[in-house]
Design an enzyme around this catalytic site. Sequence first.
Site, PDB file in Angstrom:
ATOM      1  N   LYS A 196       0.835  -1.189   0.000  1.00 52.61           N
ATOM      2  CA  LYS A 196       0.000   0.000   0.000  1.00 52.61           C
ATOM      3  C   LYS A 196       0.877   1.250   0.000  1.00 52.61           C
ATOM      4  O   LYS A 196       1.822   1.356   0.781  1.00 52.61           O
ATOM      5  CB  LYS A 196      -0.901  -0.022   1.238  1.00 52.61           C
ATOM      6  CG  LYS A 196      -2.019   0.989   1.255  1.00 52.61           C
ATOM      7  CD  LYS A 196      -2.903   0.737   2.471  1.00 52.61           C
ATOM      8  CE  LYS A 196      -4.088   1.667   2.516  1.00 52.61           C
ATOM      9  NZ  LYS A 196      -4.971   1.386   3.666  1.00 52.61           N
TER      10      LYS A 196
ATOM     11  N   GLU B 290     -19.663  -5.737  11.020  1.00 55.29           N
ATOM     12  CA  GLU B 290     -20.618  -4.945  11.799  1.00 55.29           C
ATOM     13  C   GLU B 290     -21.653  -5.817  12.501  1.00 55.29           C
ATOM     14  O   GLU B 290     -22.086  -5.503  13.615  1.00 55.29           O
ATOM     15  CB  GLU B 290     -21.313  -3.931  10.891  1.00 55.29           C
ATOM     16  CG  GLU B 290     -20.404  -2.845  10.351  1.00 55.29           C
ATOM     17  CD  GLU B 290     -19.695  -3.235   9.064  1.00 55.29           C
ATOM     18  OE1 GLU B 290     -18.937  -2.406   8.528  1.00 55.29           O
ATOM     19  OE2 GLU B 290     -19.896  -4.384   8.594  1.00 55.29           O
TER      20      GLU B 290
ATOM     21  N   ARG C 225     -25.979  -2.614   7.770  1.00 52.81           N
ATOM     22  CA  ARG C 225     -25.630  -4.017   7.596  1.00 52.81           C
ATOM     23  C   ARG C 225     -25.926  -4.845   8.841  1.00 52.81           C
ATOM     24  O   ARG C 225     -25.966  -6.079   8.781  1.00 52.81           O
ATOM     25  CB  ARG C 225     -24.141  -4.124   7.244  1.00 52.81           C
ATOM     26  CG  ARG C 225     -23.752  -3.238   6.092  1.00 52.81           C
ATOM     27  CD  ARG C 225     -22.273  -3.226   5.841  1.00 52.81           C
ATOM     28  NE  ARG C 225     -21.812  -4.514   5.345  1.00 52.81           N
ATOM     29  CZ  ARG C 225     -20.671  -4.682   4.696  1.00 52.81           C
ATOM     30  NH1 ARG C 225     -19.893  -3.648   4.459  1.00 52.81           N
ATOM     31  NH2 ARG C 225     -20.303  -5.868   4.281  1.00 52.81           N
TER      32      ARG C 225
END
Length: 631
Positions: free
Chosen positions: A282, A368, A396
């Site tokens: 990254k 979640e 969600r």
Amino acid sequence: MSLLENIRGPRDLKALGAEDLDELAEEIRHFLVHAVARTGGHLGPNLGVVELTIALHRSFDSPSDRVLWDTGHQSYVHKLLTGRQDFSKLRSKGGLSGYPSREESEHDVIENSHASTVLSWADGLAKANQVLGHWNRHVVAVIGDGALTGGMAWEALNNIAAAKDRPLIIVVNDNERSYAPTIGGLADHLATLRTTDAYERFLAHGKETIQGLPLIGRPLYESLHGAKKGFKDAFAPQGMFEDLGLKYLGPIDGHDIAAVESALRRAKRFHGPVLVHVRTEKGRGYRPALEDEADRFHTVGVMNSLTGAPLTPATGTSWTSVFGDEMARIGAERPDVVALTAAMLHPVGLTKFAERFPERVWDVGIAEQHAATSAAGLATGGLHPVFAVYATFLNRAFDQVLMDVALHRCGVTFVLDRAGVTGTDGPSHNGMWDMSVLQVVPGLRIAAPRDATRLRDQLREAVDVSDAPTVVRFPKATVGADIPAVDRVGGMDVLYRAETSAETSDDVLLVSVGTMAEVALEAADLLAARGTGCTVVDPRWVKPVDPGLPALAAGHRMVAVVEDNSRTGGVGWAVAQALRDADVDLPVETIGIPEQFLAHAKRSEVLADLGLTPAEIAGRISAVLARKENA
């Protein structure tokens, strides 16, 4: 003309020689750093997938082959290679979206930028290809190692692996160095063997032959199978995936285009599900990103492209930081208060709490649903959990909020950051549904603070509730000045009473929800200038409706509710229902967000387009009063 400028679509990539590809990758990185520096956006993730994206589009034929991106914040390179090179208005009104967008290109499949969904999309598309006989079409799903922490990804893997003859390629973009690299050619050789039909036939034949031996067949097969698996696992971490039934290739150096292309070609030849494990870095190629320990420049604002320093340092105090500071203070006072987050510890403001109380905070990954039910367990065990999450992501976990937290009357506080209109991240990130979705949850209470003082106060009120879920919501914005109350009616703050004649003083009861208070007060001033009397109240807690509101409304000619939430099922709906239940017959004008997905733009621009401005609000209220007079 540069190599990048000559790329108008994936076919142009295939005309390049191998010697040109590294140069193209460098051009792309240079473009990304300078373009994103001017607009802001997701920089680190895109710098990490340059070679991977080039290899994908050289190996497959998009859009006939479906190349899918989980979350989508790493799709800038994909945009560049599919003919979208004008980044001048990236994430701005009228410009490119920061995520894949079907309106932009036929090469974009998934617009939903919620994580861990891509494998389910891929499963459905692969099934469609099978049913329709499209055997020459490939489905490729790119998912990050972080998104594999989401349970939905594993539900999809379970189904994908069950179909041994359905081609589907999963590319795991592992940019956290969570696996050690396999050594040299042996891993490549084993990978080639494992993805050939001949090897599969050999394994099947061997299994039948050995198991058919009298007495010793089954024990011998299990022994040999165990030895084979142990040998493979000593060289590569493939066992978990192969136990599911997925062929595993890798780890592959994601910055070696030739190596990635080789792995993808082998995966294409295998007539079943294959997982290609690619290791990337990254922020690759940009020192400021690599030196950023927090998130490798995951998201940046407008900045100096040479140093990575912000050109316009943040001014003012954010809602998130107000919450974070108060949460740390509460933690010092209340040892029973604990915190949870779903892969968003720093963005949701829990950094200070985590530094001071590391044993009382849990980052559960992109999960979640698990977080909500785990919070129910924490509450049942005697603690008061605070689950801080973006408002759009709580959608969600609705079933868990309803059936695990609320049904069991657990004292859990949900803190919803990025509530209401968020702006530049586009349709999937606007937190415009929470007050509608959560209206149906029995016992749940929702606080919508209007300023920093109210956020601190209401957060404390929320964590004092031990027998029901509570919600505190606030936007992605800078906190304005405190707005004092001039009176209190029940639990509601009265913010404004017009100084007009007795005949007009009780025209309108204007109910402002949370941060809409400033806009509502300006609208009230405009109404007063027209001779229309207005009372502005902030309910503070918008669910349940304050029992004193119907009686207060009865002294007015109409009620208007201003909210940065869907008009369907939101606070306006709840207020209207409360008036009907109390036999108060008044028109209720709900001024909020219509049932539509909102395009990316600055938050102020979106609010203006929705008519959530003082002038528009005053105009709509005046129109309702005029119709009432003429009726």
